[in-house]
Design a protein around this motif. Structure first.
Motif, PDB file in Angstrom:
ATOM      1  N   MET A   7       0.809  -1.215   0.000  1.00  0.00           N
ATOM      2  CA  MET A   7       0.000   0.000   0.000  1.00  0.00           C
ATOM      3  C   MET A   7       0.842   1.265   0.000  1.00  0.00           C
ATOM      4  SD  MET A   7      -3.047  -1.081   2.615  1.00  0.00           S
ATOM      5  CE  MET A   7      -3.386   0.597   2.980  1.00  0.00           C
ATOM      6  N   THR A   8       1.949   1.253   0.712  1.00  0.00           N
ATOM      7  CA  THR A   8       2.748   2.470   0.869  1.00  0.00           C
ATOM      8  C   THR A   8       3.929   2.541  -0.095  1.00  0.00           C
ATOM      9  OG1 THR A   8       4.079   1.449   2.607  1.00  0.00           O
ATOM     10  CG2 THR A   8       2.126   2.690   3.297  1.00  0.00           C
ATOM     11  N   GLY A   9       4.275   1.425  -0.713  1.00  0.00           N
ATOM     12  CA  GLY A   9       5.432   1.410  -1.601  1.00  0.00           C
ATOM     13  C   GLY A   9       5.165   2.098  -2.927  1.00  0.00           C
ATOM     14  N   LYS A  10       6.215   2.589  -3.532  1.00  0.00           N
ATOM     15  CA  LYS A  10       6.133   3.244  -4.839  1.00  0.00           C
ATOM     16  C   LYS A  10       6.538   2.231  -5.906  1.00  0.00           C
ATOM     17  CE  LYS A  10       7.793   7.183  -7.441  1.00  0.00           C
ATOM     18  NZ  LYS A  10       8.662   8.369  -7.437  1.00  0.00           N
ATOM     19  N   VAL A  11       5.693   2.050  -6.896  1.00  0.00           N
ATOM     20  CA  VAL A  11       5.972   1.109  -7.977  1.00  0.00           C
ATOM     21  C   VAL A  11       6.877   1.796  -8.996  1.00  0.00           C
ATOM     22  CG1 VAL A  11       4.972  -0.320  -9.790  1.00  0.00           C
ATOM     23  CG2 VAL A  11       3.741  -0.006  -7.630  1.00  0.00           C
ATOM     24  N   ILE A  12       7.996   1.182  -9.259  1.00  0.00           N
ATOM     25  CA  ILE A  12       8.952   1.737 -10.215  1.00  0.00           C
ATOM     26  C   ILE A  12       8.814   1.067 -11.577  1.00  0.00           C
ATOM     27  CG2 ILE A  12      11.414   2.013 -10.713  1.00  0.00           C
ATOM     28  CD1 ILE A  12      11.850   2.244  -7.694  1.00  0.00           C
ATOM     29  N   PHE A  13       8.569  -0.236 -11.576  1.00  0.00           N
ATOM     30  CA  PHE A  13       8.475  -0.967 -12.833  1.00  0.00           C
ATOM     31  C   PHE A  13       7.452  -2.077 -12.671  1.00  0.00           C
ATOM     32  CE2 PHE A  13      10.053  -4.240 -15.823  1.00  0.00           C
ATOM     33  CZ  PHE A  13       9.981  -3.505 -16.995  1.00  0.00           C
ATOM     34  N   ASP A  14       6.395  -2.017 -13.478  1.00  0.00           N
ATOM     35  CA  ASP A  14       5.336  -3.023 -13.408  1.00  0.00           C
ATOM     36  C   ASP A  14       4.689  -3.155 -14.793  1.00  0.00           C
ATOM     37  OD1 ASP A  14       3.487  -4.855 -12.459  1.00  0.00           O
ATOM     38  OD2 ASP A  14       2.170  -3.338 -11.596  1.00  0.00           O
ATOM     39  N   PRO A  15       5.402  -3.747 -15.758  1.00  0.00           N
ATOM     40  CA  PRO A  15       4.899  -3.772 -17.134  1.00  0.00           C
ATOM     41  C   PRO A  15       3.611  -4.573 -17.320  1.00  0.00           C
ATOM     42  CG  PRO A  15       6.803  -5.210 -16.926  1.00  0.00           C
ATOM     43  CD  PRO A  15       6.668  -4.472 -15.630  1.00  0.00           C
ATOM     44  N   HIS A  16       3.324  -5.527 -16.430  1.00  0.00           N
ATOM     45  CA  HIS A  16       2.132  -6.361 -16.597  1.00  0.00           C
ATOM     46  C   HIS A  16       1.026  -6.009 -15.598  1.00  0.00           C
ATOM     47  CE1 HIS A  16       4.384  -8.754 -19.436  1.00  0.00           C
ATOM     48  NE2 HIS A  16       5.364  -8.890 -18.541  1.00  0.00           N
ATOM     49  N   GLY A  17       1.246  -5.027 -14.750  1.00  0.00           N
ATOM     50  CA  GLY A  17       0.221  -4.586 -13.812  1.00  0.00           C
ATOM     51  C   GLY A  17       0.015  -5.481 -12.602  1.00  0.00           C
ATOM     52  N   VAL A  18       0.916  -6.427 -12.391  1.00  0.00           N
ATOM     53  CA  VAL A  18       0.768  -7.373 -11.278  1.00  0.00           C
ATOM     54  C   VAL A  18       0.902  -6.653  -9.936  1.00  0.00           C
ATOM     55  CG1 VAL A  18       1.759  -9.412 -10.166  1.00  0.00           C
ATOM     56  CG2 VAL A  18       1.555  -9.323 -12.646  1.00  0.00           C
ATOM     57  N   VAL A  19       1.868  -5.756  -9.828  1.00  0.00           N
ATOM     58  CA  VAL A  19       2.070  -5.050  -8.568  1.00  0.00           C
ATOM     59  C   VAL A  19       0.886  -4.124  -8.289  1.00  0.00           C
ATOM     60  CG1 VAL A  19       3.580  -3.491  -7.279  1.00  0.00           C
ATOM     61  CG2 VAL A  19       4.573  -5.214  -8.771  1.00  0.00           C
ATOM     62  N   GLY A  20       0.343  -3.523  -9.346  1.00  0.00           N
ATOM     63  CA  GLY A  20      -0.854  -2.697  -9.187  1.00  0.00           C
ATOM     64  C   GLY A  20      -2.020  -3.510  -8.637  1.00  0.00           C
ATOM     65  N   GLN A  21      -2.161  -4.733  -9.118  1.00  0.00           N
ATOM     66  CA  GLN A  21      -3.211  -5.619  -8.604  1.00  0.00           C
ATOM     67  C   GLN A  21      -2.952  -5.966  -7.141  1.00  0.00           C
ATOM     68  OE1 GLN A  21      -2.995  -8.879 -11.348  1.00  0.00           O
ATOM     69  NE2 GLN A  21      -4.372  -7.935 -12.839  1.00  0.00           N
ATOM     70  N   LEU A  22      -1.694  -6.209  -6.796  1.00  0.00           N
ATOM     71  CA  LEU A  22      -1.344  -6.511  -5.412  1.00  0.00           C
ATOM     72  C   LEU A  22      -1.626  -5.315  -4.501  1.00  0.00           C
ATOM     73  CD1 LEU A  22       1.955  -8.541  -5.872  1.00  0.00           C
ATOM     74  CD2 LEU A  22      -0.247  -9.405  -5.052  1.00  0.00           C
ATOM     75  N   LYS A  23      -1.361  -4.103  -5.004  1.00  0.00           N
ATOM     76  CA  LYS A  23      -1.667  -2.907  -4.218  1.00  0.00           C
ATOM     77  C   LYS A  23      -3.169  -2.813  -3.948  1.00  0.00           C
ATOM     78  CE  LYS A  23       0.410   1.065  -4.811  1.00  0.00           C
ATOM     79  NZ  LYS A  23       1.406   1.529  -3.870  1.00  0.00           N
ATOM     80  N   GLN A  24      -3.980  -3.095  -4.969  1.00  0.00           N
ATOM     81  CA  GLN A  24      -5.426  -3.050  -4.802  1.00  0.00           C
ATOM     82  C   GLN A  24      -5.891  -4.122  -3.810  1.00  0.00           C
ATOM     83  OE1 GLN A  24      -7.608  -0.793  -5.745  1.00  0.00           O
ATOM     84  NE2 GLN A  24      -9.169  -1.951  -4.641  1.00  0.00           N
ATOM     85  N   GLU A  25      -5.353  -5.325  -3.939  1.00  0.00           N
ATOM     86  CA  GLU A  25      -5.713  -6.396  -3.015  1.00  0.00           C
ATOM     87  C   GLU A  25      -5.292  -6.052  -1.589  1.00  0.00           C
ATOM     88  OE1 GLU A  25      -4.874 -11.138  -2.238  1.00  0.00           O
ATOM     89  OE2 GLU A  25      -4.414 -10.299  -4.209  1.00  0.00           O
ATOM     90  N   ALA A  26      -4.137  -5.417  -1.447  1.00  0.00           N
ATOM     91  CA  ALA A  26      -3.663  -5.013  -0.118  1.00  0.00           C
ATOM     92  C   ALA A  26      -4.626  -4.011   0.514  1.00  0.00           C
ATOM     93  CB  ALA A  26      -2.262  -4.417  -0.221  1.00  0.00           C
ATOM     94  N   LYS A  27      -5.143  -3.079  -0.266  1.00  0.00           N
ATOM     95  CA  LYS A  27      -6.114  -2.105   0.256  1.00  0.00           C
ATOM     96  C   LYS A  27      -7.379  -2.809   0.725  1.00  0.00           C
ATOM     97  CE  LYS A  27      -4.480   1.704  -2.579  1.00  0.00           C
ATOM     98  NZ  LYS A  27      -4.751   2.579  -3.710  1.00  0.00           N
ATOM     99  N   GLU A  28      -7.809  -3.821  -0.016  1.00  0.00           N
ATOM    100  CA  GLU A  28      -9.004  -4.573   0.376  1.00  0.00           C
ATOM    101  C   GLU A  28      -8.770  -5.326   1.686  1.00  0.00           C
ATOM    102  OE1 GLU A  28      -9.919  -7.021  -2.994  1.00  0.00           O
ATOM    103  OE2 GLU A  28     -10.232  -5.274  -4.301  1.00  0.00           O
ATOM    104  N   TRP A  29      -7.590  -5.948   1.820  1.00  0.00           N
ATOM    105  CA  TRP A  29      -7.284  -6.679   3.054  1.00  0.00           C
ATOM    106  C   TRP A  29      -7.200  -5.715   4.241  1.00  0.00           C
ATOM    107  CZ3 TRP A  29      -7.546 -11.580   4.333  1.00  0.00           C
ATOM    108  CH2 TRP A  29      -7.534 -12.540   3.322  1.00  0.00           C
ATOM    109  N   LYS A  30      -6.608  -4.556   4.022  1.00  0.00           N
ATOM    110  CA  LYS A  30      -6.461  -3.581   5.107  1.00  0.00           C
ATOM    111  C   LYS A  30      -7.833  -3.071   5.565  1.00  0.00           C
ATOM    112  CE  LYS A  30      -4.039  -0.614   7.596  1.00  0.00           C
ATOM    113  NZ  LYS A  30      -3.455  -1.014   8.831  1.00  0.00           N
ATOM    114  N   ALA A  31      -8.774  -2.966   4.634  1.00  0.00           N
ATOM    115  CA  ALA A  31     -10.107  -2.445   4.959  1.00  0.00           C
ATOM    116  C   ALA A  31     -10.976  -3.455   5.706  1.00  0.00           C
ATOM    117  CB  ALA A  31     -10.812  -2.003   3.680  1.00  0.00           C
ATOM    118  N   LYS A  32     -10.605  -4.736   5.663  1.00  0.00           N
ATOM    119  CA  LYS A  32     -11.409  -5.754   6.339  1.00  0.00           C
ATOM    120  C   LYS A  32     -11.393  -5.546   7.843  1.00  0.00           C
ATOM    121  CE  LYS A  32     -11.113  -9.467   2.980  1.00  0.00           C
ATOM    122  NZ  LYS A  32     -10.814 -10.869   2.773  1.00  0.00           N
TER     123      LYS A  32
END
Length: 99
Positions: A7-32
């Motif tokens: 959630m707090t890390g800055k993505v430097i390289f994510d050509p396939h969007g996997v880290v972006g998906q992980l960031k979104q999933e992390a926000k969902e887990w944090k909100a639970k």
């Protein structure tokens, strides 16, 4: 526990969007919401803390050479249980190979 890093890390390289998906999933887990700890488990945790304190006291009164080690292990236990009680992120245990 890695959800905070995502959630707090800055993505430097994510050509396939996997880290972006992980960031979104992390926000969902944090909100639970957590249901909290059952009263019976709280009593067990309180007993565990008392037992750790009793062991530490015995260690000190006996003048044992491993008092420092027992002290820091007891301190870790106290912080860990307190974090569990408050439902906050726990500290990680650090193991050193030497001084």
């Amino acid at each position: 526990m890695s959800h905070v890093q995502f959630m707090t890390g800055k993505v430097i390289f994510d050509p396939h969007g996997v880290v972006g998906q992980l960031k979104q999933e992390a926000k969902e887990w944090k909100a639970k919401k957590n249901n909290g700890i059952a009263p019976s488990r709280i009593e067990l945790k309180k007993y565990g803390l008392w037992d750790a304190y009793d062991n530490l006291s015995d260690c000190f009164e006996s003048g044992r050479s491993d008092f420092d080690y027992v002290y820091y292990q007891s301190l870790y236990l106290v912080f860990n249980e307190y974090c569990a009680l408050l439902n906050i992120e726990r500290i990680r245990k650090v193991v050193h190979d030497g001084c």
